[in-house]
Design an enzyme around this catalytic site. Structure first.
Site, PDB file in Angstrom:
ATOM      1  N   LYS A 112      48.920  21.806  40.918  1.00  0.00           N
ATOM      2  CA  LYS A 112      48.716  22.943  40.771  1.00  0.00           C
ATOM      3  C   LYS A 112      49.826  24.197  40.274  1.00  0.00           C
ATOM      4  CE  LYS A 112      45.521  21.116  44.083  1.00  0.00           C
ATOM      5  NZ  LYS A 112      43.941  21.973  46.015  1.00  0.00           N
ATOM      6  N   LYS A 195      38.755  11.830  36.628  1.00  0.00           N
ATOM      7  CA  LYS A 195      37.657  12.482  37.535  1.00  0.00           C
ATOM      8  C   LYS A 195      36.911  13.282  37.357  1.00  0.00           C
ATOM      9  CE  LYS A 195      40.532  14.633  41.344  1.00  0.00           C
ATOM     10  NZ  LYS A 195      40.154  14.719  42.306  1.00  0.00           N
ATOM     11  N   LYS A 198      35.969  19.874  39.266  1.00  0.00           N
ATOM     12  CA  LYS A 198      35.361  21.461  39.072  1.00  0.00           C
ATOM     13  C   LYS A 198      35.951  22.139  38.118  1.00  0.00           C
ATOM     14  CE  LYS A 198      37.109  22.055  43.607  1.00  0.00           C
ATOM     15  NZ  LYS A 198      37.523  21.293  45.082  1.00  0.00           N
TER      16      LYS A 198
END
Ligand code: TYM
Length: 332
Positions: A112, A195, A198
Site C-alpha cells: 500500500k 484476486k 475494489k
C-alpha cells in the site's frame, strides 16, 4: 461458546463477490455457532485519504450489506470501530511494544505504501496492523476468520498478545487465525489470476453486491475464459473457467465436481448464462434489503450504536486491565 471476531473495510461503494463469498457468508454461518463480533473498521479506512462525506456514506452502506447479507444483530454484535474508543487507546499501548522493524515487515504496508508513494504514505498506514491487533485483542476472541491475505496481521496480534502477557502478566487470549480455504478465494473476472479487489484497474472484472442486476449479468457473460471449450477445474491452465466454477459452487452450494459433471459437453456460454442467473437471483434480495435499510439511516445508526454499547462493555474491561498492568493510575 467460543468467540470469533472479524471486520471488513468500508472502502468502496459496495462489497464485492470476494468479500461476500470469502467472508460474509462464512460470518453468517458462524454467528449460530459462536459468540460472534463483527465490525466496520473505519479507523483503518482513514490510513489512506478519504472524502469525509463518502466515508460516512460507505460506513452505512457496508453496515447495511452486512445485515442484508444475513448478519443478525440479535445473534451477534455489530458495530463501527470509531464508536468504541478503546480500539485507539489499546492501539497506542500496543504501538509501544511493537518493534519498528517488526512493523516494517508487514507486506500489506509495503504494497500500500508503494501505491501511495513514500512521502504520502501515512504513519497511520504504517501502524495499521497494530490497530488491527488492538481490534482483535480487546475482545479476547478464540478465532479470527479472515482470508489468507490477512494471515500476517493475525500473526502479529498473536506475537503482541504473547509479548504483553509475558511482560505484564496474563492478559490477552492468543487468537487463532481461522483462514478460509483457498476455495473461498474469488478472482477478478477479467484478470482471473488476481484476486477480486475494489482496487482493480477496471471495474469490468468486479461483481458488486449493490450493482444493477443487468450490469452483474453482463460482467459474468463477458468474463475471460480460454480458447478451449471444455468445462473443467484447473486453476493453472484454466483460471477463468475455474473461477466461474468456484463462484457457482459458492452461490449454489453444489460442489465443483457436481458442476463439472452437470456441464460436461456444454459450452462456456451455457455456464455463464446459468451462473449469471444464479448470482443475480442470490444478490437481488440482498441489494433490495440493503437499499431498504439505507432508506432509514436513523434506524441503522441506532442499531449500530446499540452494537457499540455491547462491544464497549467487553472492550472497556480489557482496556482497564491493560492500563492497570502497564502502571497507569486508576481513574476516579
Ligand atoms: P478487507 O476489508 O480487505 O477484507 C475483508 C475480508 O474479505 C476477504 N477478501 C476476500 N476473500 C475472498 N476473495 C477475495 N477476492 C477477497 N477479497 C477480500 C479478506 O481476506 C477479509 O477476510 N485489515 C482487514 C480489516 C480488519 C480486520 C480487523 C479483520 C481490520 N481489523 C480485525 C479481522 C480482524 C482488511 O482490510 O480486510
Amino acid at each position: 461458546r467460543h468467540r470469533v471476531l472479524s471486520g471488513m473495510q468500508p472502502s468502496a461503494d459496495s462489497l464485492h463477490l470476494g468479500n461476500y463469498l470469502g467472508a460474509l457468508v462464512n460470518w453468517v454461518r458462524m454467528q449460530d455457532e459462536y459468540d460472534a463480533i463483527f465490525f466496520i473498521p473505519d479507523l483503518h479506512a482513514i490510513t489512506v485519504p478519504q472524502d469525509p462525506a463518502e466515508l460516512a456514506r460507505r460506513t452505512r452502506v457496508t453496515a447495511a450489506q452486512y445485515i442484508a447479507g444475513g448478519v443478525d444483530v440479535e445473534k451477534c454484535t455489530l458495530f463501527v470501530q470509531s464508536q468504541v474508543p478503546e480500539h485507539a487507546q489499546l492501539a497506542w499501548v500496543l504501538n509501544c511494544i511493537t518493534g519498528f522493524g517488526e512493523a516494517s515487515r508487514m507486506t500489506q504496508f509495503k504494497d500500500k505504501a508503494q501505491k501511495q508513494g513514500s512521502d504520502f504514505a501515512s504513519v497511520g498506514l504504517f501502524t495499521y496492523p497494530v490497530l488491527q491487533a488492538a481490534d482483535i485483542l480487546l475482545y479476547q476472541p478464540h478465532g479470527v476468520p479472515v482470508g489468507e491475505d490477512q494471515r500476517q496481521h493475525v500473526e502479529l496480534s498473536r506475537d503482541l498478545a504473547t509479548r504483553f502477557n509475558s511482560r505484564f502478566g496474563e492478559t490477552f487470549t492468543v487468537p487463532q487465525p481461522f483462514i478460509q480455504k483457498e476455495s473461498a478465494k474469488i478472482y477478478d473476472l477479467q484478470n482471473p489470476t488476481a484476486k477480486m479487489s475494489k482496487s482493480a484497474e477496471s471495474p469490468a472484472g468486479l461483481i458488486n453486491l449493490l450493482d444493477d442486476p443487468k450490469v452483474t449479468a453482463k460482467r459474468i457473460k463477458s468474463a475471460v475464459t480460454d480458447a478451449e471449450t471444455e468445462i473443467r477445474f484447473d486453476r493453472e491452465a484454466k483460471p477463468g473457467v475455474s473461477n466461474l466454477l468456484t463462484i457457482f459452487s459458492g452461490i449454489s452450494g453444489q460442489t465443483v465436481e457436481q458442476l463439472v459433471a452437470a456441464y460436461q459437453g456444454k459450452m462456456y456460454g451455457h455456464l455463464k448464462t446459468d451462473l449469471a442467473e444464479e448470482v443475480v437471483a442470490r444478490l437481488s434480495p440482498i441489494r433490495d434489503r440493503a437499499n431498504e435499510l439505507l432508506d432509514d439511516p436513523a434506524e441503522l445508526d441506532r442499531l449500530l450504536a446499540h452494537g457499540a454499547d455491547k462491544a464497549r462493555e467487553i472492550a472497556a474491561a480489557t482496556l482497564s486491565d491493560v492500563y492497570a498492568k502497564v502502571g497507569f493510575l486508576p481513574y476516579g
